[in-house]
Scaffold this motif. Structure first.
Motif, PDB file in Angstrom:
ATOM      1  N   GLU A 183       7.692   4.365  -7.678  1.00 15.17           N
ATOM      2  CA  GLU A 183       7.755   3.996  -6.251  1.00 15.17           C
ATOM      3  C   GLU A 183       6.348   3.904  -5.657  1.00 15.17           C
ATOM      4  N   LEU A 184       5.480   4.854  -6.013  1.00 18.61           N
ATOM      5  CA  LEU A 184       4.098   4.829  -5.522  1.00 18.61           C
ATOM      6  C   LEU A 184       3.378   3.579  -6.021  1.00 18.61           C
ATOM      7  N   MET A 185       3.567   3.225  -7.277  1.00 23.32           N
ATOM      8  CA  MET A 185       2.933   2.023  -7.827  1.00 23.32           C
ATOM      9  C   MET A 185       3.466   0.773  -7.132  1.00 23.32           C
ATOM     10  N   ARG A 186       4.767   0.729  -6.852  1.00 25.22           N
ATOM     11  CA  ARG A 186       5.351  -0.420  -6.177  1.00 25.22           C
ATOM     12  C   ARG A 186       4.774  -0.585  -4.776  1.00 25.22           C
ATOM     13  N   VAL A 187       4.687   0.521  -4.052  1.00 26.93           N
ATOM     14  CA  VAL A 187       4.159   0.486  -2.684  1.00 26.93           C
ATOM     15  C   VAL A 187       2.671   0.118  -2.687  1.00 26.93           C
TER      16      VAL A 187
ATOM     17  N   CYS B  91       1.010  -1.668  -4.927  1.00 28.07           N
ATOM     18  CA  CYS B  91       0.856  -3.095  -5.241  1.00 28.07           C
ATOM     19  C   CYS B  91       1.236  -3.967  -4.045  1.00 28.07           C
ATOM     20  N   SER B  92       2.245  -3.558  -3.309  1.00 26.15           N
ATOM     21  CA  SER B  92       2.621  -4.299  -2.098  1.00 26.15           C
ATOM     22  C   SER B  92       1.510  -4.217  -1.057  1.00 26.15           C
ATOM     23  N   ALA B  93       0.921  -3.037  -0.920  1.00 19.65           N
ATOM     24  CA  ALA B  93      -0.174  -2.863   0.039  1.00 19.65           C
ATOM     25  C   ALA B  93      -1.384  -3.694  -0.365  1.00 19.65           C
ATOM     26  N   LYS B  94      -1.671  -3.758  -1.648  1.00 17.95           N
ATOM     27  CA  LYS B  94      -2.799  -4.558  -2.135  1.00 17.95           C
ATOM     28  C   LYS B  94      -2.563  -6.044  -1.855  1.00 17.95           C
ATOM     29  N   ARG B  95      -1.350  -6.503  -2.089  1.00 20.90           N
ATOM     30  CA  ARG B  95      -1.004  -7.907  -1.823  1.00 20.90           C
ATOM     31  C   ARG B  95      -1.098  -8.206  -0.321  1.00 20.90           C
ATOM     32  N   TYR B  96      -0.620  -7.262   0.502  1.00 18.77           N
ATOM     33  CA  TYR B  96      -0.697  -7.416   1.953  1.00 18.77           C
ATOM     34  C   TYR B  96      -2.167  -7.484   2.394  1.00 18.77           C
ATOM     35  N   ALA B  97      -2.998  -6.592   1.848  1.00 23.44           N
ATOM     36  CA  ALA B  97      -4.424  -6.574   2.208  1.00 23.44           C
ATOM     37  C   ALA B  97      -5.097  -7.875   1.784  1.00 23.44           C
ATOM     38  N   PHE B  98      -4.760  -8.377   0.606  1.00 22.04           N
ATOM     39  CA  PHE B  98      -5.321  -9.633   0.118  1.00 22.04           C
ATOM     40  C   PHE B  98      -5.019 -10.766   1.094  1.00 22.04           C
ATOM     41  N   ASN B  99      -3.776 -10.864   1.523  1.00 21.13           N
ATOM     42  CA  ASN B  99      -3.388 -11.942   2.447  1.00 21.13           C
ATOM     43  C   ASN B  99      -4.059 -11.798   3.802  1.00 21.13           C
ATOM     44  N   ARG B 100      -4.182 -10.565   4.303  1.00 24.73           N
ATOM     45  CA  ARG B 100      -4.839 -10.364   5.595  1.00 24.73           C
ATOM     46  C   ARG B 100      -6.328 -10.677   5.511  1.00 24.73           C
ATOM     47  N   LEU B 101      -6.958 -10.349   4.379  1.00 27.89           N
ATOM     48  CA  LEU B 101      -8.377 -10.685   4.218  1.00 27.89           C
ATOM     49  C   LEU B 101      -8.573 -12.194   4.198  1.00 27.89           C
ATOM     50  N   LEU B 102      -7.659 -12.901   3.558  1.00 27.31           N
ATOM     51  CA  LEU B 102      -7.754 -14.361   3.550  1.00 27.31           C
ATOM     52  C   LEU B 102      -7.563 -14.939   4.947  1.00 27.31           C
ATOM     53  N   GLU B 103      -6.795 -14.251   5.781  1.00 28.99           N
ATOM     54  CA  GLU B 103      -6.595 -14.699   7.161  1.00 28.99           C
ATOM     55  C   GLU B 103      -7.790 -14.370   8.046  1.00 28.99           C
ATOM     56  N   GLY B 104      -8.716 -13.535   7.540  1.00 30.35           N
ATOM     57  CA  GLY B 104      -9.930 -13.231   8.282  1.00 30.35           C
ATOM     58  C   GLY B 104      -9.920 -11.900   9.015  1.00 30.35           C
ATOM     59  N   MET B 105      -8.949 -11.055   8.731  1.00 30.10           N
ATOM     60  CA  MET B 105      -8.922  -9.736   9.390  1.00 30.10           C
ATOM     61  C   MET B 105     -10.048  -8.854   8.869  1.00 30.10           C
ATOM     62  N   ASN B 106     -10.463  -7.917   9.694  1.00 26.88           N
ATOM     63  CA  ASN B 106     -11.483  -6.942   9.358  1.00 26.88           C
ATOM     64  C   ASN B 106     -10.896  -5.901   8.403  1.00 26.88           C
ATOM     65  N   ALA B 107     -11.689  -5.454   7.427  1.00 27.00           N
ATOM     66  CA  ALA B 107     -11.215  -4.498   6.425  1.00 27.00           C
ATOM     67  C   ALA B 107     -10.786  -3.173   7.066  1.00 27.00           C
ATOM     68  N   GLN B 108     -11.537  -2.701   8.062  1.00 23.99           N
ATOM     69  CA  GLN B 108     -11.185  -1.426   8.698  1.00 23.99           C
ATOM     70  C   GLN B 108      -9.854  -1.526   9.444  1.00 23.99           C
ATOM     71  N   ASP B 109      -9.615  -2.654  10.066  1.00 23.07           N
ATOM     72  CA  ASP B 109      -8.339  -2.847  10.755  1.00 23.07           C
ATOM     73  C   ASP B 109      -7.186  -2.897   9.763  1.00 23.07           C
ATOM     74  N   ILE B 110      -7.436  -3.508   8.615  1.00 25.44           N
ATOM     75  CA  ILE B 110      -6.393  -3.572   7.589  1.00 25.44           C
ATOM     76  C   ILE B 110      -6.068  -2.186   7.074  1.00 25.44           C
TER      77      ILE B 110
ATOM     78  N   ARG C 246      -6.960   7.195   1.283  1.00 26.25           N
ATOM     79  CA  ARG C 246      -7.631   6.791   0.044  1.00 26.25           C
ATOM     80  C   ARG C 246      -6.913   5.613  -0.609  1.00 26.25           C
ATOM     81  N   TYR C 247      -5.586   5.679  -0.667  1.00 29.08           N
ATOM     82  CA  TYR C 247      -4.838   4.572  -1.269  1.00 29.08           C
ATOM     83  C   TYR C 247      -4.996   3.298  -0.445  1.00 29.08           C
TER      84      TYR C 247
END
Length: 112
Positions: free
Chosen positions: A22-26, A28-47, A60-61
């Motif tokens: 479950e932790l690995m699934r969550v 990976c979902s968070a990483k995919r979400y962060a990737f998409n938000r970075l492509l949209e131009g969001m700030n890393a700290q806000d993400i 940390r995660y």
């Protein structure tokens, strides 16, 4: 600097393995979400702040998910010129092969 330990899980307890899955699934979902938000131009700290509320992750995660997404984006940007060059070479070879095939067909028709 972060320290990472590689460990081998030697447990037959299904609940622990399920919670790890479950932790690995969550994550990976968070990483995919962060990737998409970075492509949209969001700030890393806000993400990072948003990830902690969107997904049940600690700081940390959330930071690691954003860091991995950033490294993937920068890696892909570095590889893009090489990939474009490879595609260009393949297209040139295909065009050359097509020209040779067309010439061969013309010679065959003339010899008949």
């Amino acid at each position: 600097m972060k320290t990472v330990r590689v460990v081998k899980i030697v447990s037959d307890d299904e609940t622990q393995l399920h919670s790890l899955d479950e932790l690995m699934r969550v994550f990976c979902s968070a990483k995919r979400y962060a990737f998409n938000r970075l492509l949209e131009g969001m700030n890393a700290q806000d993400i990072i702040k948003h990830l902690r509320h969107q997904f049940p992750l600690n700081k940390r995660y959330a930071e690691d998910a954003v860091l991995l997404a950033q490294s993937l984006i920068s890696f892909q940007r570095e590889l893009l010129p090489m990939r474009l060059e490879d595609v260009q070479v393949k297209m040139e070879k295909a065009a050359k092969k097509m020209m040779n095939t067309n010439m061969d067909e013309k010679h065959r028709r003339m010899s008949i």
